[in-house]
Design a protein around this motif. Sequence first.
Motif, PDB file in Angstrom:
ATOM      1  N   HIS A 118       0.815  -1.214   0.000  1.00  0.00           N
ATOM      2  CA  HIS A 118       0.000   0.000   0.000  1.00  0.00           C
ATOM      3  C   HIS A 118       0.853   1.270   0.000  1.00  0.00           C
ATOM      4  O   HIS A 118       1.744   1.452   0.827  1.00  0.00           O
ATOM      5  CB  HIS A 118      -0.909   0.028   1.232  1.00  0.00           C
ATOM      6  CG  HIS A 118      -1.678   1.304   1.370  1.00  0.00           C
ATOM      7  ND1 HIS A 118      -2.763   1.606   0.582  1.00  0.00           N
ATOM      8  CD2 HIS A 118      -1.492   2.385   2.184  1.00  0.00           C
ATOM      9  CE1 HIS A 118      -3.227   2.801   0.907  1.00  0.00           C
ATOM     10  NE2 HIS A 118      -2.476   3.292   1.880  1.00  0.00           N
ATOM     11  N   GLY A 119       0.576   2.148  -0.955  1.00  0.00           N
ATOM     12  CA  GLY A 119       1.203   3.461  -0.983  1.00  0.00           C
ATOM     13  C   GLY A 119       2.575   3.526  -1.592  1.00  0.00           C
ATOM     14  O   GLY A 119       3.132   4.620  -1.772  1.00  0.00           O
ATOM     15  N   VAL A 120       3.198   2.410  -1.912  1.00  0.00           N
ATOM     16  CA  VAL A 120       4.558   2.410  -2.451  1.00  0.00           C
ATOM     17  C   VAL A 120       4.518   2.751  -3.941  1.00  0.00           C
ATOM     18  O   VAL A 120       3.783   2.126  -4.708  1.00  0.00           O
ATOM     19  CB  VAL A 120       5.250   1.049  -2.250  1.00  0.00           C
ATOM     20  CG1 VAL A 120       6.617   1.031  -2.931  1.00  0.00           C
ATOM     21  CG2 VAL A 120       5.408   0.758  -0.761  1.00  0.00           C
ATOM     22  N   SER A 121       5.291   3.756  -4.326  1.00  0.00           N
ATOM     23  CA  SER A 121       5.376   4.127  -5.739  1.00  0.00           C
ATOM     24  C   SER A 121       6.714   4.797  -5.995  1.00  0.00           C
ATOM     25  O   SER A 121       7.412   5.212  -5.064  1.00  0.00           O
ATOM     26  CB  SER A 121       4.235   5.066  -6.123  1.00  0.00           C
ATOM     27  OG  SER A 121       4.439   6.352  -5.567  1.00  0.00           O
ATOM     28  N   SER A 122       7.067   4.932  -7.262  1.00  0.00           N
ATOM     29  CA  SER A 122       8.356   5.515  -7.622  1.00  0.00           C
ATOM     30  C   SER A 122       8.464   6.988  -7.226  1.00  0.00           C
ATOM     31  O   SER A 122       9.560   7.517  -7.069  1.00  0.00           O
ATOM     32  CB  SER A 122       8.594   5.368  -9.127  1.00  0.00           C
ATOM     33  OG  SER A 122       7.587   6.047  -9.856  1.00  0.00           O
ATOM     34  N   SER A 123       7.313   7.669  -7.048  1.00  0.00           N
ATOM     35  CA  SER A 123       7.332   9.101  -6.716  1.00  0.00           C
ATOM     36  C   SER A 123       7.832   9.380  -5.304  1.00  0.00           C
ATOM     37  O   SER A 123       8.127  10.528  -4.969  1.00  0.00           O
ATOM     38  CB  SER A 123       5.932   9.694  -6.888  1.00  0.00           C
ATOM     39  OG  SER A 123       5.026   9.155  -5.935  1.00  0.00           O
ATOM     40  N   LEU A 124       7.925   8.344  -4.475  1.00  0.00           N
ATOM     41  CA  LEU A 124       8.331   8.547  -3.078  1.00  0.00           C
ATOM     42  C   LEU A 124       9.843   8.681  -2.903  1.00  0.00           C
ATOM     43  O   LEU A 124      10.305   9.125  -1.847  1.00  0.00           O
ATOM     44  CB  LEU A 124       7.857   7.375  -2.210  1.00  0.00           C
ATOM     45  CG  LEU A 124       6.358   7.094  -2.139  1.00  0.00           C
ATOM     46  CD1 LEU A 124       6.103   5.940  -1.179  1.00  0.00           C
ATOM     47  CD2 LEU A 124       5.600   8.322  -1.705  1.00  0.00           C
ATOM     48  N   PHE A 125      10.609   8.307  -3.903  1.00  0.00           N
ATOM     49  CA  PHE A 125      12.060   8.222  -3.725  1.00  0.00           C
ATOM     50  C   PHE A 125      12.744   9.575  -3.909  1.00  0.00           C
ATOM     51  O   PHE A 125      12.351  10.386  -4.754  1.00  0.00           O
ATOM     52  CB  PHE A 125      12.645   7.205  -4.703  1.00  0.00           C
ATOM     53  CG  PHE A 125      12.281   5.783  -4.383  1.00  0.00           C
ATOM     54  CD1 PHE A 125      13.104   4.987  -3.605  1.00  0.00           C
ATOM     55  CD2 PHE A 125      11.085   5.256  -4.836  1.00  0.00           C
ATOM     56  CE1 PHE A 125      12.750   3.686  -3.302  1.00  0.00           C
ATOM     57  CE2 PHE A 125      10.722   3.952  -4.532  1.00  0.00           C
ATOM     58  CZ  PHE A 125      11.550   3.163  -3.759  1.00  0.00           C
ATOM     59  N   ARG A 152       5.357  12.884  -3.074  1.00  0.00           N
ATOM     60  CA  ARG A 152       4.201  12.680  -3.953  1.00  0.00           C
ATOM     61  C   ARG A 152       3.751  14.023  -4.531  1.00  0.00           C
ATOM     62  O   ARG A 152       3.233  14.097  -5.640  1.00  0.00           O
ATOM     63  CB  ARG A 152       3.029  12.074  -3.171  1.00  0.00           C
ATOM     64  CG  ARG A 152       3.218  10.666  -2.678  1.00  0.00           C
ATOM     65  CD  ARG A 152       1.882  10.138  -2.154  1.00  0.00           C
ATOM     66  NE  ARG A 152       2.060   9.020  -1.249  1.00  0.00           N
ATOM     67  CZ  ARG A 152       2.178   7.756  -1.646  1.00  0.00           C
ATOM     68  NH1 ARG A 152       2.157   7.474  -2.933  1.00  0.00           N
ATOM     69  NH2 ARG A 152       2.325   6.784  -0.752  1.00  0.00           N
ATOM     70  N   LYS A 153       3.949  15.097  -3.751  1.00  0.00           N
ATOM     71  CA  LYS A 153       3.553  16.430  -4.182  1.00  0.00           C
ATOM     72  C   LYS A 153       4.652  17.101  -4.996  1.00  0.00           C
ATOM     73  O   LYS A 153       4.425  18.073  -5.680  1.00  0.00           O
ATOM     74  CB  LYS A 153       3.230  17.305  -2.965  1.00  0.00           C
ATOM     75  CG  LYS A 153       2.074  16.781  -2.129  1.00  0.00           C
ATOM     76  CD  LYS A 153       0.774  16.834  -2.906  1.00  0.00           C
ATOM     77  CE  LYS A 153      -0.371  16.304  -2.067  1.00  0.00           C
ATOM     78  NZ  LYS A 153      -1.651  16.320  -2.816  1.00  0.00           N
ATOM     79  N   ASP A 154       5.875  16.585  -4.870  1.00  0.00           N
ATOM     80  CA  ASP A 154       6.999  17.172  -5.590  1.00  0.00           C
ATOM     81  C   ASP A 154       7.814  16.034  -6.197  1.00  0.00           C
ATOM     82  O   ASP A 154       8.779  15.578  -5.601  1.00  0.00           O
ATOM     83  CB  ASP A 154       7.861  18.005  -4.628  1.00  0.00           C
ATOM     84  CG  ASP A 154       9.056  18.625  -5.335  1.00  0.00           C
ATOM     85  OD1 ASP A 154       9.033  18.690  -6.575  1.00  0.00           O
ATOM     86  OD2 ASP A 154      10.004  19.018  -4.657  1.00  0.00           O
ATOM     87  N   PRO A 155       7.454  15.550  -7.378  1.00  0.00           N
ATOM     88  CA  PRO A 155       8.109  14.394  -7.986  1.00  0.00           C
ATOM     89  C   PRO A 155       9.606  14.558  -8.191  1.00  0.00           C
ATOM     90  O   PRO A 155      10.321  13.571  -8.336  1.00  0.00           O
ATOM     91  CB  PRO A 155       7.390  14.262  -9.339  1.00  0.00           C
ATOM     92  CG  PRO A 155       6.082  14.931  -9.153  1.00  0.00           C
ATOM     93  CD  PRO A 155       6.350  16.058  -8.210  1.00  0.00           C
ATOM     94  N   SER A 156      10.122  15.793  -8.185  1.00  0.00           N
ATOM     95  CA  SER A 156      11.555  15.987  -8.391  1.00  0.00           C
ATOM     96  C   SER A 156      12.373  15.588  -7.184  1.00  0.00           C
ATOM     97  O   SER A 156      13.588  15.461  -7.256  1.00  0.00           O
ATOM     98  CB  SER A 156      11.832  17.459  -8.713  1.00  0.00           C
ATOM     99  OG  SER A 156      11.616  18.275  -7.579  1.00  0.00           O
ATOM    100  N   GLY A 157      11.689  15.380  -6.042  1.00  0.00           N
ATOM    101  CA  GLY A 157      12.440  15.066  -4.827  1.00  0.00           C
ATOM    102  C   GLY A 157      13.248  16.240  -4.342  1.00  0.00           C
ATOM    103  O   GLY A 157      14.295  16.090  -3.724  1.00  0.00           O
ATOM    104  N   ALA A 158      12.766  17.444  -4.630  1.00  0.00           N
ATOM    105  CA  ALA A 158      13.544  18.639  -4.307  1.00  0.00           C
ATOM    106  C   ALA A 158      13.455  19.046  -2.842  1.00  0.00           C
ATOM    107  O   ALA A 158      14.180  19.903  -2.393  1.00  0.00           O
ATOM    108  CB  ALA A 158      13.077  19.811  -5.167  1.00  0.00           C
ATOM    109  N   TYR A 159      12.525  18.453  -2.099  1.00  0.00           N
ATOM    110  CA  TYR A 159      12.414  18.793  -0.685  1.00  0.00           C
ATOM    111  C   TYR A 159      13.631  18.293   0.074  1.00  0.00           C
ATOM    112  O   TYR A 159      13.986  17.122  -0.022  1.00  0.00           O
ATOM    113  CB  TYR A 159      11.189  18.143  -0.055  1.00  0.00           C
ATOM    114  CG  TYR A 159       9.888  18.825  -0.358  1.00  0.00           C
ATOM    115  CD1 TYR A 159       9.537  20.000   0.286  1.00  0.00           C
ATOM    116  CD2 TYR A 159       9.005  18.286  -1.277  1.00  0.00           C
ATOM    117  CE1 TYR A 159       8.334  20.624   0.014  1.00  0.00           C
ATOM    118  CE2 TYR A 159       7.796  18.906  -1.554  1.00  0.00           C
ATOM    119  CZ  TYR A 159       7.464  20.072  -0.907  1.00  0.00           C
ATOM    120  OH  TYR A 159       6.289  20.686  -1.177  1.00  0.00           O
TER     121      TYR A 159
END
Length: 361
Positions: free
Chosen positions: A165-172, A286-293
């Motif tokens: 549940h909830g695992v996706s490539s956008s989390l990395f 998830r809100k920032d796919p670039s992982g810029a946070y």
Amino acid sequence: MDVLRPILIRIGGRVYRKNLIQEQACQHEEEEDDFCAGPGDCADEPCDAFVVEETEKGFQCRVEVPSPLYKYIIGKKGETKKRLETETRTSISIPKPGVEGEIVITGQNRSGVISARTRIDVLLDSFRKKQPFTHFLSFALNQPNIQEKFLQFKEEVLEKCSKDHGVSSSLFQNPAKLHLTLGTLVLLNEQEIQKARDLLQRCKEDFVDQIAGGKPLTVEVAGVEYMNDDPATTDVLYAKVHMKDGSDRLQVIADQLVERFVASGLMLKEWDRVKLHATVMNTLFRKDPSGAYPSSLLINRNNTTGKSSFKERESFNGRNILKLFENFYFGEVQLDSVRLSQRFSSDASGYYATSGQLTFS
């Protein structure tokens, strides 16, 4: 309020007790219970905390304030400024919006000028804490070998755990932005950025060179852990770091740096010790796919994230990831500098733009 543990406010490197007990009612008591009216009420103010100059017409005090904070002193329709001037019997001159400069307080009574300056300091301290952070101290972990292992980790997690549940490539995390965060700062103009640069150099001379021995620190990045209490509802998964020689030198440097920055007023104290971690998965991404946070977003000020909020997060089930990758080895890295990194930015390497740095050699 526990009188033995009063609320403390840090202003200009000094610590003041916030007195919530007022002996006489004030006209604006409901709006601002921090302040009492009248220039004569500041007899116990620390007059040596700032310079008050005597002039031909009375007294004057200058205070450097970043232009983004002017509005908090002016207030809606100028009401805050007018009230301060009336209650302290002073005149407060503020530069035009966007123009960096000094706020000048003038008055016939020294006590009134001191009172106005103290009130302004308290206002600024309160509103500064509500600003989203602009910079953070970091160790870069984006060396090629670490990035390669991280991408391997991402590929294997998605291969084996994508149905959780909830695992996706956008989390990395963005591999170019892998880092350790030490602490966050609100730096609102070039003068404050320079102050942070100068403090980094003093830290280098005072203790970093002695602890690091003038050489890079060899660190291993290995194993993963999660932030919250339930691995089934994970928001942040991070890689653990430790000194290869088994010493605590990295932790000592991190803790002493934060201690110095907190004492200077440039950083808020969040924890007793710095939690050294390298975020690899974060539900904010998830809100920032670039992982810029930066991972330091977790150590935000009053939950101010700038682009997203905690309530918008969708957690993921990290149980299988923790089980399968508990001891995943990301590699060895040489840490040779502490960077003053700028939030929401990138340099030529893809890492956060550097506003200043402290080097170990």
